[in-house]
Design a protein around this motif. Structure first.
Motif, PDB file in Angstrom:
ATOM      1  N   ASP A  85      -4.523  -7.675  22.622  1.00 53.56           N
ATOM      2  CA  ASP A  85      -5.278  -7.083  21.510  1.00 53.56           C
ATOM      3  C   ASP A  85      -4.396  -6.946  20.278  1.00 53.56           C
ATOM      4  OD1 ASP A  85      -7.602  -6.879  22.979  1.00 53.56           O
ATOM      5  OD2 ASP A  85      -7.323  -4.762  23.464  1.00 53.56           O
ATOM      6  N   ARG A  86      -3.146  -6.526  20.492  1.00 55.60           N
ATOM      7  CA  ARG A  86      -2.238  -6.310  19.370  1.00 55.60           C
ATOM      8  C   ARG A  86      -1.924  -7.613  18.642  1.00 55.60           C
ATOM      9  NH1 ARG A  86       2.731  -6.862  17.877  1.00 55.60           N
ATOM     10  NH2 ARG A  86       3.470  -7.736  19.842  1.00 55.60           N
ATOM     11  N   VAL A  87      -1.567  -8.652  19.385  1.00 55.77           N
ATOM     12  CA  VAL A  87      -1.147  -9.903  18.751  1.00 55.77           C
ATOM     13  C   VAL A  87      -2.315 -10.715  18.203  1.00 55.77           C
ATOM     14  CG1 VAL A  87       0.970 -10.039  20.113  1.00 55.77           C
ATOM     15  CG2 VAL A  87      -1.068 -11.253  20.896  1.00 55.77           C
ATOM     16  N   SER A  88      -3.530 -10.415  18.633  1.00 59.01           N
ATOM     17  CA  SER A  88      -4.676 -11.185  18.145  1.00 59.01           C
ATOM     18  C   SER A  88      -5.517 -10.400  17.138  1.00 59.01           C
ATOM     19  CB  SER A  88      -5.552 -11.642  19.314  1.00 59.01           C
ATOM     20  OG  SER A  88      -6.104 -10.522  19.987  1.00 59.01           O
ATOM     21  N   GLN A  89      -5.021  -9.225  16.734  1.00 62.88           N
ATOM     22  CA  GLN A  89      -5.767  -8.406  15.784  1.00 62.88           C
ATOM     23  C   GLN A  89      -5.883  -9.136  14.443  1.00 62.88           C
ATOM     24  OE1 GLN A  89      -3.975  -4.607  15.028  1.00 62.88           O
ATOM     25  NE2 GLN A  89      -5.860  -3.762  14.216  1.00 62.88           N
ATOM     26  N   LEU A  90      -7.083  -9.184  13.934  1.00 58.22           N
ATOM     27  CA  LEU A  90      -7.335  -9.830  12.647  1.00 58.22           C
ATOM     28  C   LEU A  90      -6.949  -8.890  11.511  1.00 58.22           C
ATOM     29  CD1 LEU A  90     -10.832 -11.382  13.398  1.00 58.22           C
ATOM     30  CD2 LEU A  90      -8.623 -12.544  13.383  1.00 58.22           C
ATOM     31  N   PRO A  91      -6.514  -9.455  10.394  1.00 55.74           N
ATOM     32  CA  PRO A  91      -6.193  -8.592   9.253  1.00 55.74           C
ATOM     33  C   PRO A  91      -7.465  -7.943   8.720  1.00 55.74           C
ATOM     34  CG  PRO A  91      -6.106 -10.906   8.617  1.00 55.74           C
ATOM     35  CD  PRO A  91      -6.308 -10.872  10.097  1.00 55.74           C
ATOM     36  N   PRO A  92      -7.323  -6.760   8.136  1.00 55.10           N
ATOM     37  CA  PRO A  92      -8.506  -6.091   7.578  1.00 55.10           C
ATOM     38  C   PRO A  92      -9.158  -6.958   6.509  1.00 55.10           C
ATOM     39  CG  PRO A  92      -6.589  -4.628   7.546  1.00 55.10           C
ATOM     40  CD  PRO A  92      -6.107  -5.990   7.949  1.00 55.10           C
ATOM     41  N   GLU A  93     -10.476  -6.937   6.482  1.00 56.65           N
ATOM     42  CA  GLU A  93     -11.224  -7.718   5.502  1.00 56.65           C
ATOM     43  C   GLU A  93     -11.877  -6.792   4.486  1.00 56.65           C
ATOM     44  OE1 GLU A  93     -13.988 -10.502   7.166  1.00 56.65           O
ATOM     45  OE2 GLU A  93     -12.559 -11.209   8.639  1.00 56.65           O
ATOM     46  N   TYR A  94     -12.100  -7.324   3.318  1.00 54.49           N
ATOM     47  CA  TYR A  94     -12.829  -6.601   2.291  1.00 54.49           C
ATOM     48  C   TYR A  94     -14.283  -6.501   2.712  1.00 54.49           C
ATOM     49  CZ  TYR A  94     -14.648  -5.296  -2.229  1.00 54.49           C
ATOM     50  OH  TYR A  94     -15.267  -4.625  -3.246  1.00 54.49           O
ATOM     51  N   PRO A  95     -14.958  -5.398   2.598  1.00 48.48           N
ATOM     52  CA  PRO A  95     -14.571  -4.192   1.880  1.00 48.48           C
ATOM     53  C   PRO A  95     -13.933  -3.136   2.765  1.00 48.48           C
ATOM     54  CG  PRO A  95     -16.884  -4.014   2.389  1.00 48.48           C
ATOM     55  CD  PRO A  95     -16.392  -5.335   2.953  1.00 48.48           C
ATOM     56  N   GLY A  96     -13.743  -3.422   4.048  1.00 48.13           N
ATOM     57  CA  GLY A  96     -13.223  -2.416   4.960  1.00 48.13           C
ATOM     58  C   GLY A  96     -11.901  -1.815   4.521  1.00 48.13           C
ATOM     59  N   TRP A  97     -10.948  -2.660   4.140  1.00 53.87           N
ATOM     60  CA  TRP A  97      -9.653  -2.127   3.731  1.00 53.87           C
ATOM     61  C   TRP A  97      -9.767  -1.326   2.444  1.00 53.87           C
ATOM     62  CZ3 TRP A  97      -7.779  -3.409  -1.009  1.00 53.87           C
ATOM     63  CH2 TRP A  97      -8.251  -4.572  -1.604  1.00 53.87           C
ATOM     64  N   MET A  98     -10.679  -1.730   1.564  1.00 56.39           N
ATOM     65  CA  MET A  98     -10.850  -1.014   0.299  1.00 56.39           C
ATOM     66  C   MET A  98     -11.473   0.360   0.547  1.00 56.39           C
ATOM     67  SD  MET A  98     -10.440  -0.942  -2.908  1.00 56.39           S
ATOM     68  CE  MET A  98     -10.518  -2.358  -3.960  1.00 56.39           C
ATOM     69  N   LEU A  99     -12.464   0.427   1.413  1.00 56.73           N
ATOM     70  CA  LEU A  99     -13.084   1.709   1.728  1.00 56.73           C
ATOM     71  C   LEU A  99     -12.075   2.649   2.373  1.00 56.73           C
ATOM     72  CD1 LEU A  99     -16.496   0.419   3.121  1.00 56.73           C
ATOM     73  CD2 LEU A  99     -16.068   1.480   0.895  1.00 56.73           C
ATOM     74  N   GLU A 100     -11.246   2.098   3.246  1.00 53.73           N
ATOM     75  CA  GLU A 100     -10.212   2.896   3.907  1.00 53.73           C
ATOM     76  C   GLU A 100      -9.236   3.450   2.869  1.00 53.73           C
ATOM     77  OE1 GLU A 100      -8.285   4.775   6.984  1.00 53.73           O
ATOM     78  OE2 GLU A 100     -10.150   3.650   7.113  1.00 53.73           O
ATOM     79  N   ARG A 101      -8.811   2.627   1.959  1.00 55.84           N
ATOM     80  CA  ARG A 101      -7.844   3.043   0.946  1.00 55.84           C
ATOM     81  C   ARG A 101      -8.462   4.052  -0.016  1.00 55.84           C
ATOM     82  NH1 ARG A 101      -5.178  -1.358  -2.869  1.00 55.84           N
ATOM     83  NH2 ARG A 101      -7.033  -0.972  -4.102  1.00 55.84           N
ATOM     84  N   GLN A 102      -9.670   3.786  -0.469  1.00 57.00           N
ATOM     85  CA  GLN A 102     -10.306   4.674  -1.437  1.00 57.00           C
ATOM     86  C   GLN A 102     -10.740   5.997  -0.806  1.00 57.00           C
ATOM     87  OE1 GLN A 102     -13.428   2.244  -3.092  1.00 57.00           O
ATOM     88  NE2 GLN A 102     -12.136   1.568  -4.773  1.00 57.00           N
ATOM     89  N   GLY A 103     -11.051   5.972   0.462  1.00 61.22           N
ATOM     90  CA  GLY A 103     -11.552   7.179   1.119  1.00 61.22           C
ATOM     91  C   GLY A 103     -10.456   8.102   1.623  1.00 61.22           C
ATOM     92  N   GLY A 104      -9.190   7.705   1.514  1.00 62.43           N
ATOM     93  CA  GLY A 104      -8.094   8.502   2.043  1.00 62.43           C
ATOM     94  C   GLY A 104      -8.020   9.895   1.446  1.00 62.43           C
ATOM     95  N   ASN A 105      -8.139  10.014   0.143  1.00 63.11           N
ATOM     96  CA  ASN A 105      -8.073  11.325  -0.502  1.00 63.11           C
ATOM     97  C   ASN A 105      -9.230  12.215  -0.077  1.00 63.11           C
ATOM     98  OD1 ASN A 105      -5.703  10.768  -1.853  1.00 63.11           O
ATOM     99  ND2 ASN A 105      -6.754   9.981  -3.671  1.00 63.11           N
ATOM    100  N   ARG A 106     -10.411  11.625   0.013  1.00 59.51           N
ATOM    101  CA  ARG A 106     -11.588  12.413   0.421  1.00 59.51           C
ATOM    102  C   ARG A 106     -11.431  12.905   1.855  1.00 59.51           C
ATOM    103  NH1 ARG A 106     -14.748  16.195  -0.363  1.00 59.51           N
ATOM    104  NH2 ARG A 106     -16.869  15.971   0.360  1.00 59.51           N
ATOM    105  N   ARG A 107     -10.890  12.076   2.739  1.00 62.98           N
ATOM    106  CA  ARG A 107     -10.679  12.508   4.126  1.00 62.98           C
ATOM    107  C   ARG A 107      -9.710  13.686   4.188  1.00 62.98           C
ATOM    108  NH1 ARG A 107     -11.384   7.299   5.032  1.00 62.98           N
ATOM    109  NH2 ARG A 107      -9.206   6.724   4.844  1.00 62.98           N
ATOM    110  N   LYS A 108      -8.663  13.637   3.373  1.00 65.07           N
ATOM    111  CA  LYS A 108      -7.701  14.747   3.331  1.00 65.07           C
ATOM    112  C   LYS A 108      -8.384  16.027   2.870  1.00 65.07           C
ATOM    113  CE  LYS A 108      -3.720  11.785   2.481  1.00 65.07           C
ATOM    114  NZ  LYS A 108      -2.749  11.316   1.494  1.00 65.07           N
ATOM    115  N   GLN A 109      -9.257  15.913   1.867  1.00 62.54           N
ATOM    116  CA  GLN A 109      -9.983  17.085   1.382  1.00 62.54           C
ATOM    117  C   GLN A 109     -10.875  17.677   2.476  1.00 62.54           C
ATOM    118  OE1 GLN A 109     -12.065  15.451  -1.973  1.00 62.54           O
ATOM    119  NE2 GLN A 109     -10.362  15.812  -3.398  1.00 62.54           N
TER     120      GLN A 109
END
Length: 64
Positions: free
Chosen positions: A34-58
């Protein structure tokens, strides 16, 4: 998801292909696959993860 394409031309190749169906992998081996075959994050998933980080902390701070 996986699939097997059997392209045996000889009986010994067919025997090998059939025997492969009996291979049992350990949990560690499956985790490594699973580790070696993991696909890189695709848009928009990585963008949502990055943008939502501050809101999750709140939200986490509000729960405490």
């Amino acid at each position: 998801m996986t699939s097997v394409i059997v392209g045996a031309k000889r009986i010994d190749q067919l025997d090998d292909n059939i025997a492969a169906a009996q291979v049992m992998l350990s949990d560690d081996e499956l985790a490594e696959l699973d580790r070696v075959s993991q696909l890189p994050p695709e848009y928009p998933g990585w963008m949502l993860e990055r943008q939502g980080g501050n809101r999750r902390k709140q939200l986490e701070a509000q729960r405490c």
